[in-house]
Write an enzyme that holds these catalytic residues in place. Structure first.
Site, PDB file in Angstrom:
ATOM      1  N   ARG A 263       0.836  -1.206   0.000  1.00 31.84           N
ATOM      2  CA  ARG A 263       0.000   0.000   0.000  1.00 31.84           C
ATOM      3  C   ARG A 263       0.868   1.252   0.000  1.00 31.84           C
ATOM      4  O   ARG A 263       1.828   1.353   0.759  1.00 31.84           O
ATOM      5  CB  ARG A 263      -0.908   0.016   1.232  1.00 31.84           C
ATOM      6  CG  ARG A 263      -1.886  -1.137   1.154  1.00 31.84           C
ATOM      7  CD  ARG A 263      -2.947  -1.086   2.219  1.00 31.84           C
ATOM      8  NE  ARG A 263      -3.753  -2.308   2.131  1.00 31.84           N
ATOM      9  CZ  ARG A 263      -4.725  -2.620   2.956  1.00 31.84           C
ATOM     10  NH1 ARG A 263      -5.026  -1.806   3.943  1.00 31.84           N
ATOM     11  NH2 ARG A 263      -5.403  -3.733   2.791  1.00 31.84           N
ATOM     12  N   ARG A 278       1.954   0.703  10.323  1.00 31.71           N
ATOM     13  CA  ARG A 278       1.543   1.154   8.993  1.00 31.71           C
ATOM     14  C   ARG A 278       2.725   1.074   8.029  1.00 31.71           C
ATOM     15  O   ARG A 278       3.597   1.933   8.036  1.00 31.71           O
ATOM     16  CB  ARG A 278       1.014   2.581   9.076  1.00 31.71           C
ATOM     17  CG  ARG A 278       0.242   3.045   7.859  1.00 31.71           C
ATOM     18  CD  ARG A 278      -0.293   4.456   8.045  1.00 31.71           C
ATOM     19  NE  ARG A 278      -1.267   4.546   9.128  1.00 31.71           N
ATOM     20  CZ  ARG A 278      -2.572   4.361   8.963  1.00 31.71           C
ATOM     21  NH1 ARG A 278      -3.052   4.094   7.762  1.00 31.71           N
ATOM     22  NH2 ARG A 278      -3.398   4.451   9.970  1.00 31.71           N
ATOM     23  N   GLU A 350      -6.850  -1.718  15.188  1.00 31.97           N
ATOM     24  CA  GLU A 350      -7.479  -2.593  14.195  1.00 31.97           C
ATOM     25  C   GLU A 350      -6.504  -3.686  13.768  1.00 31.97           C
ATOM     26  O   GLU A 350      -5.371  -3.417  13.394  1.00 31.97           O
ATOM     27  CB  GLU A 350      -7.872  -1.754  12.979  1.00 31.97           C
ATOM     28  CG  GLU A 350      -8.433  -2.591  11.852  1.00 31.97           C
ATOM     29  CD  GLU A 350      -8.618  -1.775  10.562  1.00 31.97           C
ATOM     30  OE1 GLU A 350      -8.657  -0.535  10.644  1.00 31.97           O
ATOM     31  OE2 GLU A 350      -8.696  -2.394   9.492  1.00 31.97           O
ATOM     32  N   SER A 353     -10.582  -6.499   9.559  1.00 29.64           N
ATOM     33  CA  SER A 353     -11.750  -5.779   9.103  1.00 29.64           C
ATOM     34  C   SER A 353     -12.577  -6.777   8.307  1.00 29.64           C
ATOM     35  O   SER A 353     -12.088  -7.335   7.336  1.00 29.64           O
ATOM     36  CB  SER A 353     -11.272  -4.622   8.218  1.00 29.64           C
ATOM     37  OG  SER A 353     -12.287  -3.688   8.047  1.00 29.64           O
ATOM     38  N   ARG A 392       0.625  -6.955  12.531  1.00 29.11           N
ATOM     39  CA  ARG A 392      -0.011  -6.380  13.717  1.00 29.11           C
ATOM     40  C   ARG A 392      -0.219  -7.444  14.789  1.00 29.11           C
ATOM     41  O   ARG A 392      -0.236  -7.118  15.979  1.00 29.11           O
ATOM     42  CB  ARG A 392      -1.339  -5.708  13.343  1.00 29.11           C
ATOM     43  CG  ARG A 392      -1.110  -4.428  12.547  1.00 29.11           C
ATOM     44  CD  ARG A 392      -2.368  -3.628  12.308  1.00 29.11           C
ATOM     45  NE  ARG A 392      -2.064  -2.413  11.538  1.00 29.11           N
ATOM     46  CZ  ARG A 392      -2.950  -1.476  11.231  1.00 29.11           C
ATOM     47  NH1 ARG A 392      -4.209  -1.601  11.618  1.00 29.11           N
ATOM     48  NH2 ARG A 392      -2.584  -0.416  10.533  1.00 29.11           N
TER      49      ARG A 392
END
Length: 425
Positions: A263, A278, A350, A353, A392
């Site tokens: 990303r 991130r 998070e 999702s 994560r």
RNA sequence: GGAGAGAUGGCUGAGUGGUCGAAAGCACCGGUCUUGAAAACCGGCAGGGCGCUUAGUCGCCCUCGAGAGUUCGAAUCUCUCUCUCUCCGCCA
């Protein structure tokens, strides 16, 4: 993508749902384009029917050797078909414009989704386990990882840049163990079929799942090609069945896929710049389902449970929130986020999702099924969720299982994957 | 990277300018026969769109990998692109 006919038949509902998402998209032009489209189609079809009829006359004239009719008709036809071609060009333009506009309209939220403007308005619906207690001040995962020599951000920056990490020794082993651990549970206990897809996809696939055209800047693109690095396995795995009519007896189809994800994180400058949270590249185990429309919300619940199961096995405290209308992703009709507790940062983060896209992606990618052997094909519902984000999860383990001396206890469930090692020190 | 062959309905595959949205076979669905099943026989079976005074076992339009062209007319001829297969080269 929404159904054009439904949009035109439910203009107020669509406007309302766009407003609830906190967005401002004008659909009045779309509606008038749709009317223009219908007018053109009717005109063109009538003309074509006439054209075909004249052609039949020519056919019979030829077989009867009637040159008078032949010559009369021929001279007209050329002009006639020319005018049809012009109308068709306009229709093409209109349909392209309609499509362009439709591709930018987000999905309609499910009625059960709470209204809200931002993540502040998400609603917690579940909590599992409890926060671990420490007799000392818990550290951040980057401090723990660097001290153990298993995380190296400086060298990653040297060879790639910011937002990359190098995992070393038992750090790399832990990442690999987590991938295997998650895959084994989803495959053996939850009945998912493993997929190893291409990590680059074409733009059609990116359109199919909703990343393109609106979020083009978020993806890495290989210059001079139509290859794009996948931002999630959702893209290749969902598009696996693009342009297919699936056998109803095979539904729900359940796939699990471990892939690296890439990303650009455009627009996230300055956010979470430290640590593993991130990154431009991270690993994720993704769950994807293709379901009958009637059961998609039940399947969303079970998908959520499948993802939660991983955290429970690792004994990591988490909560589940329903995203509000303003915080939900573009393609989703309903999304649950699983947030794991990170003591080093004193916050929930998070880690998964889970979304039901209903027929939004299926319509873009054309993924259908047939209710009965003679029924018209209908769109399936597609769902996906992280099961889980691997980096994560590693963060959560480092922070939740840290000891005062800087070592980290390996969760019991993971030890068979770590050569039965019990502690990282 | 070079050379050649190809892309047609769920699958196999015929079709080289109008009689073709498309033969035949397989698969599938329905029926006849049968105590039941199989076999045999009969029938059905592509996707998308538009319309409607009768919303239908209805009418019409488009689609034979995609796009452009030739023609009164294209699955069929021409061009471009994509993909697949075979052989050669290179390579983890």
């Amino acid at each position: 993508m929404l159904d054009l006919r439904k949009v035109c038949a439910n203009i107020e509902l669509v406007k309302e749902s766009i407003r609830k998402r906190g967005q401002d998209i004008d659909i009045t032009e779309l509606v008038s384009l749709s009317e223009r489209r219908r007018e053109l189609i009717i005109k063109i079809q009538n003309s074509r029917a006439e054209l075909n009829r004249i052609n039949d006359e020519i056919k019979t004239a030829i077989s009867k050797n009637d040159s008078t009719i032949l010559e009369n008709r021929r001279s007209d036809l050329k002009k006639f078909s020319q005018s049809i071609k012009e109308m068709e060009k306009e229709l093409d333009r209109v349909e392209e414009e309609i499509n362009n506009q439709l591709l930018f309209i987000p999905n309609i939220p499910h009625f059960s989704v709470p209204y809200g403007k931002s993540s502040e308005d998400n609603v917690e619906i579940k909590r599992w386990g409890k926060k671990p207690e420490f007799s000392f001040e818990p550290k951040n995962h980057w401090d723990i990882g660097e001290r153990l020599g298993i995380l190296d951000f400086e060298r990653a920056a040297k060879i790639a840049g910011t937002r990359f990490a190098v995992l070393k020794g038992m750090g790399a082993r832990l990442e690999r163990a987590l991938i295997d651990f998650m895959l084994d549970i989803h495959i053996n206990e939850h009945g998912y079929t493993e997929i190893w897809p291409p990590l680059m996809v074409n733009s059609r696939a990116m359109i199919g799942t909703g990343q393109f055209p609106k979020f083009k800047d978020d993806a890495f693109h290989i210059e001079g090609t139509d290859y794009h690095l996948i931002p999630t396995a959702e893209v290749p795995v969902t598009n696996l069945h693009a342009d297919e009519i699936l056998d109803i007896n095979q539904l729900p189809l359940k796939y699990v896929s471990y892939t690296p994800c890439f990303r650009a994180e455009a627009g996230a400058a300055g956010k979470d710049t430290r640590g593993l949270i991130r990154q431009h590249q991270f690993n994720k185990v993704e769950l994807v389902k293709f379901t009958h429309p009637k059961s998609s919300y039940d399947e969303l619940e079970s998908l959520l449970n499948d993802a939660c199961k991983i955290l429970e096995r690792l004994n990591l405290h988490y909560r589940v929130v329903v995203l509000c209308t303003g915080d939900m992703g573009f393609s989703s009709a309903k999304t649950y986020d699983i947030e794991v507790w990170l003591p080093g940062q004193n916050t929930y983060r998070e880690i998964s999702s889970c979304s039901n896209f209903e027929d939004f992606q299926a319509r873009r990618a054309s993924i259908k099924f047939r209710e009965g052997t003679k029924s018209k094909p209908e769109f399936v519902h597609t769902l996906n969720g992280s099961g889980l984000a691997v980096g994560r999860t590693l963060v959560a383990i480092l922070e939740n299982y840290q000891n005062e001396d800087g070592s980290v206890t390996i969760p019991e469930a993971l030890r068979p994957y770590m050569g039965n090692k019990e502690i990282l020190s």
